[in-house]
Design a protein around this motif. Sequence first.
Motif, PDB file in Angstrom:
ATOM      1  N   LEU A 278      73.788  18.261  28.672  1.00 54.75           N
ATOM      2  CA  LEU A 278      72.334  18.084  28.700  1.00 54.75           C
ATOM      3  C   LEU A 278      71.931  16.666  28.320  1.00 54.75           C
ATOM      4  O   LEU A 278      71.139  16.018  29.010  1.00 54.75           O
ATOM      5  CB  LEU A 278      71.715  19.093  27.735  1.00 54.75           C
ATOM      6  CG  LEU A 278      70.212  19.223  27.756  1.00 54.75           C
ATOM      7  CD1 LEU A 278      69.748  19.799  29.080  1.00 54.75           C
ATOM      8  CD2 LEU A 278      69.779  20.151  26.607  1.00 54.75           C
ATOM      9  N   ALA A 279      72.500  16.167  27.234  1.00 59.08           N
ATOM     10  CA  ALA A 279      72.092  14.854  26.720  1.00 59.08           C
ATOM     11  C   ALA A 279      72.394  13.748  27.730  1.00 59.08           C
ATOM     12  O   ALA A 279      71.580  12.842  27.936  1.00 59.08           O
ATOM     13  CB  ALA A 279      72.796  14.574  25.392  1.00 59.08           C
ATOM     14  N   VAL A 280      73.553  13.828  28.363  1.00 53.41           N
ATOM     15  CA  VAL A 280      73.911  12.789  29.337  1.00 53.41           C
ATOM     16  C   VAL A 280      72.987  12.862  30.553  1.00 53.41           C
ATOM     17  O   VAL A 280      72.503  11.841  31.035  1.00 53.41           O
ATOM     18  CB  VAL A 280      75.386  12.921  29.769  1.00 53.41           C
ATOM     19  CG1 VAL A 280      75.692  12.027  30.963  1.00 53.41           C
ATOM     20  CG2 VAL A 280      76.299  12.557  28.604  1.00 53.41           C
ATOM     21  N   LEU A 281      72.738  14.066  31.034  1.00 56.15           N
ATOM     22  CA  LEU A 281      71.889  14.187  32.221  1.00 56.15           C
ATOM     23  C   LEU A 281      70.458  13.727  31.925  1.00 56.15           C
ATOM     24  O   LEU A 281      69.798  13.133  32.785  1.00 56.15           O
ATOM     25  CB  LEU A 281      71.901  15.618  32.761  1.00 56.15           C
ATOM     26  CG  LEU A 281      73.251  16.103  33.292  1.00 56.15           C
ATOM     27  CD1 LEU A 281      73.123  17.488  33.915  1.00 56.15           C
ATOM     28  CD2 LEU A 281      73.857  15.138  34.302  1.00 56.15           C
ATOM     29  N   GLN A 282      70.003  13.948  30.704  1.00 55.67           N
ATOM     30  CA  GLN A 282      68.677  13.446  30.319  1.00 55.67           C
ATOM     31  C   GLN A 282      68.658  11.926  30.394  1.00 55.67           C
ATOM     32  O   GLN A 282      67.685  11.314  30.826  1.00 55.67           O
ATOM     33  CB  GLN A 282      68.293  13.932  28.912  1.00 55.67           C
ATOM     34  CG  GLN A 282      67.850  15.393  28.883  1.00 55.67           C
ATOM     35  CD  GLN A 282      67.699  15.953  27.464  1.00 55.67           C
ATOM     36  OE1 GLN A 282      68.304  15.454  26.515  1.00 55.67           O
ATOM     37  NE2 GLN A 282      66.902  16.999  27.317  1.00 55.67           N
ATOM     38  N   ARG A 283      69.766  11.301  29.966  1.00 55.78           N
ATOM     39  CA  ARG A 283      69.841   9.844  29.974  1.00 55.78           C
ATOM     40  C   ARG A 283      69.964   9.288  31.387  1.00 55.78           C
ATOM     41  O   ARG A 283      69.416   8.262  31.735  1.00 55.78           O
ATOM     42  CB  ARG A 283      71.032   9.391  29.127  1.00 55.78           C
ATOM     43  CG  ARG A 283      71.009   7.897  28.840  1.00 55.78           C
ATOM     44  CD  ARG A 283      72.100   7.527  27.847  1.00 55.78           C
ATOM     45  NE  ARG A 283      72.072   6.122  27.521  1.00 55.78           N
ATOM     46  CZ  ARG A 283      71.274   5.567  26.619  1.00 55.78           C
ATOM     47  NH1 ARG A 283      70.443   6.316  25.932  1.00 55.78           N
ATOM     48  NH2 ARG A 283      71.303   4.261  26.397  1.00 55.78           N
ATOM     49  N   VAL A 284      70.713  10.006  32.234  1.00 59.72           N
ATOM     50  CA  VAL A 284      70.903   9.555  33.625  1.00 59.72           C
ATOM     51  C   VAL A 284      69.582   9.584  34.378  1.00 59.72           C
ATOM     52  O   VAL A 284      69.312   8.728  35.207  1.00 59.72           O
ATOM     53  CB  VAL A 284      71.973  10.429  34.327  1.00 59.72           C
ATOM     54  CG1 VAL A 284      71.961  10.215  35.821  1.00 59.72           C
ATOM     55  CG2 VAL A 284      73.343  10.151  33.751  1.00 59.72           C
ATOM     56  N   GLY A 285      68.771  10.613  34.084  1.00 62.79           N
ATOM     57  CA  GLY A 285      67.429  10.653  34.670  1.00 62.79           C
ATOM     58  C   GLY A 285      67.407  11.195  36.089  1.00 62.79           C
ATOM     59  O   GLY A 285      68.013  12.217  36.397  1.00 62.79           O
ATOM     60  N   GLU A 286      66.761  10.429  36.972  1.00 64.04           N
ATOM     61  CA  GLU A 286      66.504  10.885  38.353  1.00 64.04           C
ATOM     62  C   GLU A 286      67.730  11.370  39.112  1.00 64.04           C
ATOM     63  O   GLU A 286      67.672  12.344  39.840  1.00 64.04           O
ATOM     64  CB  GLU A 286      65.943   9.711  39.156  1.00 64.04           C
ATOM     65  CG  GLU A 286      64.458   9.613  39.179  1.00 64.04           C
ATOM     66  CD  GLU A 286      64.048   8.511  40.169  1.00 64.04           C
ATOM     67  OE1 GLU A 286      62.839   8.302  40.312  1.00 64.04           O
ATOM     68  OE2 GLU A 286      64.948   7.878  40.780  1.00 64.04           O
ATOM     69  N   LYS A 287      68.816  10.623  38.993  1.00 63.40           N
ATOM     70  CA  LYS A 287      69.990  10.909  39.827  1.00 63.40           C
ATOM     71  C   LYS A 287      70.930  11.915  39.166  1.00 63.40           C
ATOM     72  O   LYS A 287      72.131  11.941  39.449  1.00 63.40           O
ATOM     73  CB  LYS A 287      70.750   9.605  40.121  1.00 63.40           C
ATOM     74  CG  LYS A 287      69.906   8.607  40.902  1.00 63.40           C
ATOM     75  CD  LYS A 287      70.762   7.645  41.713  1.00 63.40           C
ATOM     76  CE  LYS A 287      69.921   6.968  42.789  1.00 63.40           C
ATOM     77  NZ  LYS A 287      70.713   6.190  43.740  1.00 63.40           N
ATOM     78  N   LYS A 288      70.379  12.764  38.279  1.00 64.64           N
ATOM     79  CA  LYS A 288      71.271  13.588  37.476  1.00 64.64           C
ATOM     80  C   LYS A 288      72.002  14.652  38.281  1.00 64.64           C
ATOM     81  O   LYS A 288      73.135  15.003  37.957  1.00 64.64           O
ATOM     82  CB  LYS A 288      70.530  14.199  36.291  1.00 64.64           C
ATOM     83  CG  LYS A 288      69.389  15.109  36.615  1.00 64.64           C
ATOM     84  CD  LYS A 288      68.769  15.582  35.317  1.00 64.64           C
ATOM     85  CE  LYS A 288      67.498  16.352  35.544  1.00 64.64           C
ATOM     86  NZ  LYS A 288      66.892  16.743  34.243  1.00 64.64           N
TER      87      LYS A 288
END
Lengths: 218, 217
Positions: free
Chosen positions: B118-128
């Motif tokens: 979850l935390a990484v995908l939140q940081r990646v943002g749009e292209k998650k």
Amino acid sequence: MASSPSGKPVLYSYFRSSCSWRVRIALALKGITYDQVPVNLLKDGGQQLAAEFQVVNPMQQVPALKIDGITLSQSLAIIEYLEETRPNPRLLPQDQKKRAQVRMISDHIVSGIQPLQNLAVLQRVGEKKLEWAQHYITNGFQALERILKNTAGRYCVGDEVSMADLCLVPQVYNAERYKVDLALYPTITRINKTLLELEAFQVSHPTKQPDTPAELRA
Amino acid sequence: MSAALVKPVLYSYFRSSCSWRVRIALALKGITYDQVPVNLLKDGGQQLAAEFQVVNPMQQVPALKIDGITLSQSLAIIEYLEETRPNPRLLPQDQKKRAQVRMISDHIVSGIQPLQNLAVLQRVGEKKLEWAQHYITNGFQALERILKNTAGRYCVGDEVSMADLCLVPQVYNAERYKVDLALYPTITRINKTLLELEAFQVSHPTKQPDTPAELRA
């Protein structure tokens, strides 16, 4: 063939791979002689992706260790196998709760920090990779410093070198490489310094490997 | 107070694959426990609250209070359960097979899940979505090759092991991120076989105390 002609274990390693370094420390601590085959993660588009290495390790990563007729990858799986088959000196405490703490600290580094700043991820992140690496190392070290205040003696868990220490030193090396301010982590810093005085942590160091480039060699 | 009289307490999030692994282990070993849900999204992430930091300085789920200590990191928890409640086994007796179980577990737990948590995908943002699909696909390609060598009925031979506890939650994530599983027949077969077992059902994200009504099975 599952082992080298000499019968010695064969370690596929990259000098700067922290995962490989953990295994090099374990082999050194346990006094296991081995042959090393360097796999350059940058050259030729990444030698770990070559077809002939995929035969060795379908996971296409270092480290991989050929030993006792099998090939293992994943540094902690390798270390636990070495521990079970070559038990002296120990890398896991006898006490079950301390063993759990050693595994918890090891997993925190190996799953919670390193993969977020490994080479492949930073290549994908691109321009902002330094900030990315610093973010994940910092997050991880903040948590680790809190944990170690409870568990540490001379080393990560009590006063005996354990698998957790094998994970700590390479991660601190990465932190330094990515310019993370270590002054905020006094327990991590103290333990790292103490461990680097041990021969096993020196002979296995990235600056002293067969594939260390001349300009980085110690 | 005697720790032996107190049930273990698991801090868990219904959809956390790391928490699910431990829920499966507790179910397989027949260990009764209390569950405290920690919502990773609400209130800015309840795992970051000061009172939870006291429970687990790593600020993550799962965390398990058991025998007077608190452990985090799903595999460290499972290995502790294995050593202290050894039946039924989750690690084979044979040392080489044990190593294979750990290798497969570590591949998922270090090599796939953290890159799509979850935390990484939140940081990646749009292209998650693309990011999650990339890392799961990479990881499953390698895993499919490994399993062709190690698998019997399950990931390693014919006994359920720690590797299987890691596989099922990762397949659930793959489905959630729309990864095409037709390319991974061994993974798919093993996942299906495991989901028939009660321990993998009672622990399922759709059946937890904190499962939202719209996702509840």
